[in-house]
Design an enzyme around this catalytic site. Structure first.
Site, PDB file in Angstrom:
ATOM      1  CB  THR A  27      -0.782   0.172   1.061  1.00 40.14           C
ATOM      2  OG1 THR A  27      -0.167   0.345   2.370  1.00 40.14           O
ATOM      3  CG2 THR A  27      -1.755  -1.249   1.390  1.00 40.14           C
ATOM      4  CB  ALA A  56       1.846   0.016   6.621  1.00 41.24           C
ATOM      5  CB  ILE A  82       8.170  -0.358   8.500  1.00 42.11           C
ATOM      6  CG1 ILE A  82       7.710  -0.866   9.566  1.00 42.11           C
ATOM      7  CG2 ILE A  82       8.164   1.151   8.454  1.00 42.11           C
ATOM      8  CD1 ILE A  82       8.768  -0.761  10.883  1.00 42.11           C
ATOM      9  CE  LYS A  83       5.721   1.119  -0.799  1.00 45.07           C
ATOM     10  NZ  LYS A  83       4.569   0.778  -1.689  1.00 45.07           N
ATOM     11  CB  VAL A  84      11.276   4.049   4.624  1.00 47.40           C
ATOM     12  CG1 VAL A  84      10.954   3.774   6.161  1.00 47.40           C
ATOM     13  CG2 VAL A  84      12.306   3.051   4.193  1.00 47.40           C
TER      14      VAL A  84
END
Length: 217
Positions: A27, A56, A82-84
Protein backbone atom coordinates in the site's frame (compact mmCIF):
# COMPACT_ATOMS: atom_id res chain seq x y z
CA UNK A 1 8.27 -15.40 -8.07
CA UNK A 2 6.00 -14.00 -5.39
CA UNK A 3 2.91 -11.95 -6.20
CA UNK A 4 2.10 -8.93 -4.06
CA UNK A 5 -1.09 -7.01 -4.76
CA UNK A 6 -0.72 -3.24 -4.99
CA UNK A 7 -3.98 -2.02 -3.51
CA UNK A 8 -5.85 -1.20 -0.31
CA UNK A 9 -9.11 -2.55 -1.76
CA UNK A 10 -9.99 -5.34 0.66
CA UNK A 11 -12.55 -6.97 -1.65
CA UNK A 12 -10.06 -7.16 -4.52
CA UNK A 13 -7.40 -8.64 -2.25
CA UNK A 14 -9.83 -11.26 -0.93
CA UNK A 15 -10.78 -12.40 -4.45
CA UNK A 16 -7.16 -13.03 -5.39
CA UNK A 17 -6.20 -14.39 -1.98
CA UNK A 18 -8.95 -17.00 -2.14
CA UNK A 19 -7.32 -18.30 -5.35
CA UNK A 20 -3.88 -18.47 -3.73
CA UNK A 21 -2.58 -15.60 -5.85
CA UNK A 22 -1.50 -13.34 -2.99
CA UNK A 23 1.88 -13.66 -1.28
CA UNK A 24 1.72 -10.16 0.16
CA UNK A 25 0.25 -6.68 -0.26
CA UNK A 26 1.72 -3.25 -0.86
CA UNK A 27 0.00 0.00 0.00
CA UNK A 28 1.00 3.65 -0.20
CA UNK A 29 -0.59 7.00 0.69
CA UNK A 30 -2.25 7.25 -2.74
CA UNK A 31 -3.87 3.82 -2.38
CA UNK A 32 -5.04 4.63 1.14
CA UNK A 33 -6.64 7.79 -0.23
CA UNK A 34 -8.33 5.78 -2.98
CA UNK A 35 -9.72 3.32 -0.41
CA UNK A 36 -11.34 6.16 1.52
CA UNK A 37 -10.55 4.38 4.79
CA UNK A 38 -8.47 4.95 7.90
CA UNK A 39 -4.92 3.65 7.37
CA UNK A 40 -4.73 1.75 10.65
CA UNK A 41 -8.14 0.14 10.20
CA UNK A 42 -7.75 -1.00 6.59
CA UNK A 43 -4.16 -2.14 7.09
CA UNK A 44 -5.21 -4.29 10.07
CA UNK A 45 -7.99 -5.86 8.00
CA UNK A 46 -5.53 -6.67 5.20
CA UNK A 47 -2.99 -8.12 7.66
CA UNK A 48 -5.66 -10.38 9.15
CA UNK A 49 -6.55 -11.67 5.68
CA UNK A 50 -3.07 -12.12 4.18
CA UNK A 51 -0.35 -14.17 5.85
CA UNK A 52 2.53 -12.61 3.89
CA UNK A 53 4.14 -9.16 4.22
CA UNK A 54 1.86 -6.12 4.10
CA UNK A 55 3.70 -2.88 3.32
CA UNK A 56 2.48 0.20 5.18
CA UNK A 57 4.21 3.46 4.33
CA UNK A 58 5.42 6.25 6.58
CA UNK A 59 4.67 9.80 5.46
CA UNK A 60 7.24 11.73 7.52
CA UNK A 61 10.31 13.01 5.70
CA UNK A 62 12.82 13.15 8.57
CA UNK A 63 14.34 9.97 9.97
CA UNK A 64 13.36 10.53 13.60
CA UNK A 65 9.72 11.07 12.63
CA UNK A 66 9.77 8.14 10.21
CA UNK A 67 10.91 5.92 13.04
CA UNK A 68 8.06 7.03 15.29
CA UNK A 69 5.51 6.45 12.51
CA UNK A 70 7.04 3.16 11.44
CA UNK A 71 7.04 1.70 14.93
CA UNK A 72 3.36 2.60 15.27
CA UNK A 73 2.57 0.91 11.95
CA UNK A 74 4.57 -2.16 13.01
CA UNK A 75 2.26 -2.60 16.00
CA UNK A 76 -0.69 -3.25 13.67
CA UNK A 77 0.40 -6.85 13.03
CA UNK A 78 3.46 -9.08 12.93
CA UNK A 79 3.44 -9.22 9.11
CA UNK A 80 3.82 -5.47 8.58
CA UNK A 81 6.70 -4.37 6.35
CA UNK A 82 7.46 -0.75 7.15
CA UNK A 83 7.73 1.17 3.89
CA UNK A 84 10.19 4.07 3.66
CA UNK A 85 11.30 6.24 0.71
CA UNK A 86 14.77 5.90 -0.76
CA UNK A 87 16.18 9.07 0.75
CA UNK A 88 19.06 9.42 3.18
CA UNK A 89 16.54 9.82 6.00
CA UNK A 90 14.68 6.79 4.70
CA UNK A 91 17.86 4.72 4.75
CA UNK A 92 18.57 5.88 8.30
CA UNK A 93 15.10 4.76 9.36
CA UNK A 94 15.54 1.49 7.43
CA UNK A 95 18.69 0.68 9.38
CA UNK A 96 16.93 1.42 12.67
CA UNK A 97 13.94 -0.77 11.80
CA UNK A 98 16.07 -3.62 10.44
CA UNK A 99 18.24 -3.56 13.57
CA UNK A 100 15.11 -4.20 15.63
CA UNK A 101 14.04 -7.10 13.43
CA UNK A 102 11.29 -5.34 11.45
CA UNK A 103 10.71 -6.01 7.76
CA UNK A 104 11.44 -2.92 5.66
CA UNK A 105 10.38 -2.09 2.11
CA UNK A 106 12.50 0.71 0.63
CA UNK A 107 10.43 2.31 -2.10
CA UNK A 108 10.82 4.80 -4.96
CA UNK A 109 14.05 3.25 -6.20
CA UNK A 110 15.18 4.46 -9.62
CA UNK A 111 18.86 3.50 -9.81
CA UNK A 112 21.16 0.58 -9.09
CA UNK A 113 23.24 2.82 -6.81
CA UNK A 114 20.17 3.47 -4.66
CA UNK A 115 19.48 -0.27 -4.53
CA UNK A 116 22.99 -0.95 -3.21
CA UNK A 117 22.49 1.54 -0.39
CA UNK A 118 19.15 -0.02 0.56
CA UNK A 119 20.67 -3.51 0.72
CA UNK A 120 23.52 -2.30 2.90
CA UNK A 121 21.03 -0.57 5.20
CA UNK A 122 19.29 -3.90 5.77
CA UNK A 123 16.20 -3.55 3.58
CA UNK A 124 14.02 -6.64 3.31
CA UNK A 125 12.68 -5.45 -0.03
CA UNK A 126 13.84 -2.90 -2.60
CA UNK A 127 11.10 -1.49 -4.83
CA UNK A 128 12.35 -0.31 -8.25
CA UNK A 129 9.59 1.51 -10.17
CA UNK A 130 9.52 0.09 -13.70
CA UNK A 131 6.61 2.01 -15.19
CA UNK A 132 7.73 5.41 -13.99
CA UNK A 133 11.13 4.90 -15.62
CA UNK A 134 9.44 3.85 -18.85
CA UNK A 135 7.40 7.07 -18.64
CA UNK A 136 10.57 9.15 -19.02
CA UNK A 137 11.99 6.95 -21.80
CA UNK A 138 14.33 4.93 -19.59
CA UNK A 139 14.27 1.13 -19.42
CA UNK A 140 12.71 0.01 -16.16
CA UNK A 141 13.44 -3.65 -16.86
CA UNK A 142 17.11 -2.87 -17.38
CA UNK A 143 17.18 -1.54 -13.83
CA UNK A 144 15.79 -4.83 -12.55
CA UNK A 145 18.51 -6.69 -14.47
CA UNK A 146 21.23 -4.44 -13.03
CA UNK A 147 20.03 -4.86 -9.46
CA UNK A 148 19.73 -8.63 -9.90
CA UNK A 149 23.32 -8.86 -11.11
CA UNK A 150 24.66 -6.68 -8.31
CA UNK A 151 22.75 -8.46 -5.56
CA UNK A 152 23.90 -11.83 -6.90
CA UNK A 153 27.50 -10.63 -7.16
CA UNK A 154 27.60 -9.77 -3.48
CA UNK A 155 25.01 -12.16 -2.08
CA UNK A 156 22.77 -9.38 -0.78
CA UNK A 157 19.68 -10.85 0.87
CA UNK A 158 17.38 -7.93 -0.01
CA UNK A 159 14.56 -9.11 -2.29
CA UNK A 160 13.88 -7.27 -5.54
CA UNK A 161 10.23 -6.20 -5.50
CA UNK A 162 9.39 -4.91 -8.97
CA UNK A 163 6.86 -2.10 -8.63
CA UNK A 164 4.98 0.33 -10.85
CA UNK A 165 3.89 -2.65 -12.95
CA UNK A 166 1.72 -1.51 -15.85
CA UNK A 167 1.21 -4.61 -17.98
CA UNK A 168 1.20 -8.40 -18.15
CA UNK A 169 4.41 -8.20 -20.18
CA UNK A 170 6.07 -6.39 -17.29
CA UNK A 171 5.25 -9.34 -15.04
CA UNK A 172 6.49 -11.96 -17.50
CA UNK A 173 9.67 -10.01 -18.18
CA UNK A 174 10.37 -9.58 -14.47
CA UNK A 175 9.99 -13.34 -14.03
CA UNK A 176 12.54 -13.95 -16.81
CA UNK A 177 15.00 -11.47 -15.33
CA UNK A 178 14.74 -12.93 -11.84
CA UNK A 179 12.81 -10.41 -9.76
CA UNK A 180 11.96 -12.03 -6.43
CA UNK A 181 8.57 -10.33 -6.19
CA UNK A 182 6.24 -8.25 -8.33
CA UNK A 183 3.55 -5.98 -6.98
CA UNK A 184 0.76 -5.11 -9.36
CA UNK A 185 -2.81 -3.82 -9.32
CA UNK A 186 -5.46 -6.56 -9.16
CA UNK A 187 -6.61 -5.83 -12.73
CA UNK A 188 -3.13 -6.46 -14.15
CA UNK A 189 -2.76 -9.75 -12.28
CA UNK A 190 -6.18 -10.92 -13.48
CA UNK A 191 -5.31 -9.89 -17.06
CA UNK A 192 -2.55 -12.54 -17.04
CA UNK A 193 -5.28 -15.12 -17.73
CA UNK A 194 -6.35 -13.43 -20.95
CA UNK A 195 -5.30 -14.48 -24.45
CA UNK A 196 -7.14 -13.98 -27.72
CA UNK A 197 -6.38 -17.55 -28.82
CA UNK A 198 -7.79 -18.94 -25.58
CA UNK A 199 -11.01 -17.03 -26.24
CA UNK A 200 -11.09 -18.17 -29.86
CA UNK A 201 -10.45 -21.80 -28.98
CA UNK A 202 -13.07 -21.84 -26.24
CA UNK A 203 -15.64 -20.30 -28.57
CA UNK A 204 -15.01 -23.05 -31.14
CA UNK A 205 -15.20 -25.81 -28.53
CA UNK A 206 -18.55 -24.50 -27.31
CA UNK A 207 -19.96 -24.28 -30.83
CA UNK A 208 -18.87 -27.83 -31.58
CA UNK A 209 -20.24 -29.11 -28.28
CA UNK A 210 -23.62 -27.54 -29.01
CA UNK A 211 -23.74 -29.50 -32.26
CA UNK A 212 -23.37 -32.80 -30.38
CA UNK A 213 -26.64 -32.19 -28.55
CA UNK A 214 -25.09 -33.72 -25.44
CA UNK A 215 -25.00 -32.67 -21.77
CA UNK A 216 -22.47 -33.56 -19.09
CA UNK A 217 -24.85 -32.97 -16.19
Amino acid sequence: MKFFVDTADVAAIKELNDLGMVDGVTTNPSLILKSGRDILEVTKEICDMVSGPVSAEVVATEAKDMIVEGLKLAKIASNIAIKVPLTWDGLTACKAFASEGHMVNVTLCFSAAQAILAAKAGATFISPFIGRLDDINLDGLELIEDIRMIYDNYDFKTEILAASIRSVNHISDCAKIGADVITAPPAVIKAMANHVLTDKGLDQFLKDWAKTGQKIV
